[in-house]
Design a protein around this motif. Structure first.
Motif, PDB file in Angstrom:
ATOM      1  N   ILE A  48     -92.382  19.919  24.647  1.00  9.62           N
ATOM      2  CA  ILE A  48     -91.690  19.278  25.768  1.00  9.62           C
ATOM      3  C   ILE A  48     -90.208  19.068  25.467  1.00  9.62           C
ATOM      4  O   ILE A  48     -89.341  19.524  26.213  1.00  9.62           O
ATOM      5  CB  ILE A  48     -92.373  17.942  26.109  1.00  9.62           C
ATOM      6  CG1 ILE A  48     -93.835  18.179  26.516  1.00  9.62           C
ATOM      7  CG2 ILE A  48     -91.627  17.225  27.222  1.00  9.62           C
ATOM      8  CD1 ILE A  48     -94.650  16.921  26.665  1.00  9.62           C
ATOM      9  N   LEU A  52     -89.461  22.717  27.151  1.00 12.10           N
ATOM     10  CA  LEU A  52     -89.617  22.501  28.591  1.00 12.10           C
ATOM     11  C   LEU A  52     -88.409  21.822  29.221  1.00 12.10           C
ATOM     12  O   LEU A  52     -88.094  22.072  30.386  1.00 12.10           O
ATOM     13  CB  LEU A  52     -90.879  21.673  28.864  1.00 12.10           C
ATOM     14  CG  LEU A  52     -92.207  22.310  28.479  1.00 12.10           C
ATOM     15  CD1 LEU A  52     -93.363  21.436  28.935  1.00 12.10           C
ATOM     16  CD2 LEU A  52     -92.351  23.704  29.078  1.00 12.10           C
ATOM     17  N   ASN A  53     -87.735  20.947  28.480  1.00  8.64           N
ATOM     18  CA  ASN A  53     -86.575  20.250  29.040  1.00  8.64           C
ATOM     19  C   ASN A  53     -85.446  21.192  29.423  1.00  8.64           C
ATOM     20  O   ASN A  53     -84.592  20.843  30.241  1.00  8.64           O
ATOM     21  CB  ASN A  53     -86.049  19.211  28.040  1.00  8.64           C
ATOM     22  CG  ASN A  53     -86.826  17.901  28.130  1.00  8.64           C
ATOM     23  OD1 ASN A  53     -87.483  17.631  29.123  1.00  8.64           O
ATOM     24  ND2 ASN A  53     -86.745  17.098  27.092  1.00  8.64           N
ATOM     25  N   ASP A  56     -86.509  24.342  33.954  1.00  4.92           N
ATOM     26  CA  ASP A  56     -86.979  23.534  35.083  1.00  4.92           C
ATOM     27  C   ASP A  56     -88.307  24.039  35.641  1.00  4.92           C
ATOM     28  O   ASP A  56     -89.184  23.236  35.982  1.00  4.92           O
ATOM     29  CB  ASP A  56     -85.927  23.534  36.198  1.00  4.92           C
ATOM     30  CG  ASP A  56     -84.654  22.807  35.793  1.00  4.92           C
ATOM     31  OD1 ASP A  56     -84.729  21.994  34.858  1.00  4.92           O
ATOM     32  OD2 ASP A  56     -83.601  23.053  36.408  1.00  4.92           O
ATOM     33  N   LYS A  58     -90.757  25.809  34.172  1.00  6.53           N
ATOM     34  CA  LYS A  58     -91.884  25.550  33.269  1.00  6.53           C
ATOM     35  C   LYS A  58     -92.178  24.050  33.172  1.00  6.53           C
ATOM     36  O   LYS A  58     -93.339  23.651  33.031  1.00  6.53           O
ATOM     37  CB  LYS A  58     -91.599  26.132  31.879  1.00  6.53           C
ATOM     38  CG  LYS A  58     -91.707  27.653  31.809  1.00  6.53           C
ATOM     39  CD  LYS A  58     -91.556  28.142  30.386  1.00  6.53           C
ATOM     40  CE  LYS A  58     -91.867  29.636  30.283  1.00  6.53           C
ATOM     41  NZ  LYS A  58     -91.022  30.461  31.132  1.00  6.53           N
ATOM     42  N   PHE A  59     -91.136  23.219  33.240  1.00  5.61           N
ATOM     43  CA  PHE A  59     -91.329  21.769  33.223  1.00  5.61           C
ATOM     44  C   PHE A  59     -92.186  21.340  34.413  1.00  5.61           C
ATOM     45  O   PHE A  59     -93.136  20.570  34.260  1.00  5.61           O
ATOM     46  CB  PHE A  59     -89.967  21.066  33.256  1.00  5.61           C
ATOM     47  CG  PHE A  59     -90.040  19.574  33.070  1.00  5.61           C
ATOM     48  CD1 PHE A  59     -89.833  19.008  31.825  1.00  5.61           C
ATOM     49  CD2 PHE A  59     -90.319  18.723  34.142  1.00  5.61           C
ATOM     50  CE1 PHE A  59     -89.889  17.628  31.642  1.00  5.61           C
ATOM     51  CE2 PHE A  59     -90.388  17.350  33.973  1.00  5.61           C
ATOM     52  CZ  PHE A  59     -90.174  16.801  32.715  1.00  5.61           C
ATOM     53  N   ARG A  60     -91.864  21.854  35.593  1.00  2.00           N
ATOM     54  CA  ARG A  60     -92.618  21.497  36.791  1.00  2.00           C
ATOM     55  C   ARG A  60     -94.038  22.057  36.743  1.00  2.00           C
ATOM     56  O   ARG A  60     -94.983  21.414  37.193  1.00  2.00           O
ATOM     57  CB  ARG A  60     -91.893  22.016  38.036  1.00  2.00           C
ATOM     58  CG  ARG A  60     -92.483  21.509  39.337  1.00  2.00           C
ATOM     59  CD  ARG A  60     -91.661  21.984  40.526  1.00  2.00           C
ATOM     60  NE  ARG A  60     -92.120  21.362  41.752  1.00  2.00           N
ATOM     61  CZ  ARG A  60     -93.174  21.774  42.457  1.00  2.00           C
ATOM     62  NH1 ARG A  60     -93.860  22.828  42.050  1.00  2.00           N
ATOM     63  NH2 ARG A  60     -93.537  21.154  43.559  1.00  2.00           N
ATOM     64  N   ASN A  66     -90.866  17.804  38.892  1.00  2.00           N
ATOM     65  CA  ASN A  66     -89.657  18.314  38.254  1.00  2.00           C
ATOM     66  C   ASN A  66     -89.006  17.195  37.436  1.00  2.00           C
ATOM     67  O   ASN A  66     -89.476  16.058  37.438  1.00  2.00           O
ATOM     68  CB  ASN A  66     -88.683  18.902  39.283  1.00  2.00           C
ATOM     69  CG  ASN A  66     -88.225  17.874  40.310  1.00  2.00           C
ATOM     70  OD1 ASN A  66     -88.035  16.697  39.996  1.00  2.00           O
ATOM     71  ND2 ASN A  66     -88.038  18.312  41.556  1.00  2.00           N
ATOM     72  N   LYS A  67     -87.916  17.511  36.759  1.00  2.00           N
ATOM     73  CA  LYS A  67     -87.330  16.535  35.843  1.00  2.00           C
ATOM     74  C   LYS A  67     -86.788  15.305  36.573  1.00  2.00           C
ATOM     75  O   LYS A  67     -86.912  14.178  36.074  1.00  2.00           O
ATOM     76  CB  LYS A  67     -86.216  17.201  35.024  1.00  2.00           C
ATOM     77  CG  LYS A  67     -86.747  18.104  33.915  1.00  2.00           C
ATOM     78  CD  LYS A  67     -85.668  18.520  32.953  1.00  2.00           C
ATOM     79  CE  LYS A  67     -84.748  19.531  33.593  1.00  2.00           C
ATOM     80  NZ  LYS A  67     -83.777  20.077  32.604  1.00  2.00           N
TER      81      LYS A  67
END
Length: 409
Positions: A48, A52-53, A56, A58-60, A66-67
């Motif tokens: 993470i 992932l940070n 965007d 892949k983070f979602r 979303n972030k």
């Protein structure tokens, strides 16, 4: 047995005990080393924070938020979930990591054992983290995304249904689902439903944009489906009429009819709750066929809402093995997060009515209520007939006649 043999046996047993104790201590040491590696090798630090940070998409995909949405939710609960360091716990698990763990659980439905290997946290403590996080999320999200009825503009909701689904004076669709859970301890047959598995019941009212307006969760699975709604908080508001404004004139007409919600055969026909005509009564009556088509078209928002909810939060594809009271909080939190995502979708499209989405698959773990709605009221029969007349006269559309003819031929 002589004294020498007895002494030899005692020594062998002591050796066995020492071996068992050594094995137990070795396992504990390995377990402690495994969990101590959380800061260097756990999901949160390696995947993470490091990867992932900076991505965007892949983070979602990982969290379903979303972030910006993640940080918004984190700011709401950060204070409540932050623990101070103590002598026994020098570096407590952060609120951000607890939220990440909980969202991943909701997104996948993974077992606590599986999450334990990934996040390097013991499975027993994961259960505590998820319970506390869900309680805190429920406390802060429900007032924002499931507000009380006096804060909802019913006229605006009815206008959305008319513009989007061509059904006037309708403020919401109503439906219910049995959510499959693991058999709670000492519960007997309280949660055992007509499909022969254990469940809790989710009742929801959904607006024209597939957002949840009201959610009632926690009824026992064994309760008769025809009485679950009437005995619920939502049902009391609908059948008493407290939820609605005064009767309103229909568009392009001088007919004045009450505000209503639409449901299927599982609900009791009432002045403020419309359901379809029975299959036997519509065979030779085009007027009733058109009414059923218009009503079922509007009622699809509930099926789409449940489908979207389960597609995003895959916990609904699994047998939920947590305590019923925690499961109630889980359902409320996922409904709030669903509304958060729908708001973002509407804002992104910059239009009050988004393009129609095809029906979304609902998992077998979410079973509909049985189609037994109880007795109909005389007022309900009269209002339904007046809606049927409207759809065949002032409210008739060209496309409805074409589609109904195609379906009936």
């Amino acid at each position: 047995m002589d004294k020498k043999s007895l002494a030899t046996l005692i020594l062998l047993e002591e050796d066995d005990d020492d071996d068992c104790m050594s094995l137990l201590l070795s396992t504990r040491e390995q377990s402690n080393d495994f969990h101590k590696s959380r800061k260097k090798e756990g999901y949160y630090q390696i995947l993470i924070k490091s990867h992932l940070n900076s991505d965007d998409e892949k983070f979602r995909s990982f969290f379903r938020l979303n972030k910006d949405q993640f940080n918004f939710v984190l700011n709401l609960i950060h204070t409540d979930l932050t623990k101070q360091s103590t002598n026994s716990v020098k570096i407590p698990i952060s609120a951000e990591e607890k939220l990440a763990l909980t969202l991943r659980y909701l997104a996948t439905g993974e077992t606590f054992r599986s999450l334990s290997f990934a996040f390097r946290i013991s499975s027993s403590y994961i259960s505590i983290i998820i319970r506390e996080t869900l309680e805190t999320l429920c406390l802060h999200l429900v007032p924002l995304f499931l507000p009380p009825q006096n804060k909802i503009n019913m006229k605006e909701k009815a206008l959305e249904f008319w513009n989007k689904w061509n059904f006037p004076n309708c403020v919401a669709g109503v439906d219910g689902k049995h959510i499959r859970i693991f058999c709670p301890k000492k519960s007997g047959s309280l949660f055992f439903n007509y499909k022969e598995y254990f469940s809790i019941v989710l009742l929801a009212m959904v607006d024209a944009n597939c957002k949840f307006l009201f959610v009632d969760v926690g009824a026992y699975g064994k309760e008769g489906d025809s009485t679950i709604f009437s005995s619920s908080r939502i049902g009391n508001q609908v059948y008493s009429g407290k939820l609605f404004l005064a009767d309103e004139v229909l568009p392009n007409s001088d007919k004045k009819l009450p505000y209503i919600v639409v449901g299927d055969e599982a609900f009791r026909l009432h002045r403020h709750l419309m359901k379809p005509y029975s299959k036997s009564s519509v065979k030779s009556d085009k007027r009733k066929i058109i009414y059923n088509y218009r009503l079922c078209r509007a009622r699809r928002v509930t099926e789409n809402a449940f489908g979207l909810l389960s597609q995003i939060f895959r916990i609904y594809y699994t047998l939920i093995s947590i305590k019923p009271e925690t499961c109630d909080k889980l359902v409320m939190v996922t409904c709030c997060l669903h509304n958060l995502l729908r708001d973002a979708f509407l804002e992104k499209n910059n239009h009050p009515f988004y393009t129609y989405e095809s029906d979304v698959e609902i998992p077998k773990n979410m079973t509909p209520l049985i189609a037994r709605g109880g007795f109909a009221s005389a007022d309900g029969l009269e209002v339904r007939d007046q809606f049927a007349d409207f759809f065949n006269e002032e409210g008739a559309t060209q496309w409805q006649n074409e589609r109904v003819f195609r379906l009936s031929s």
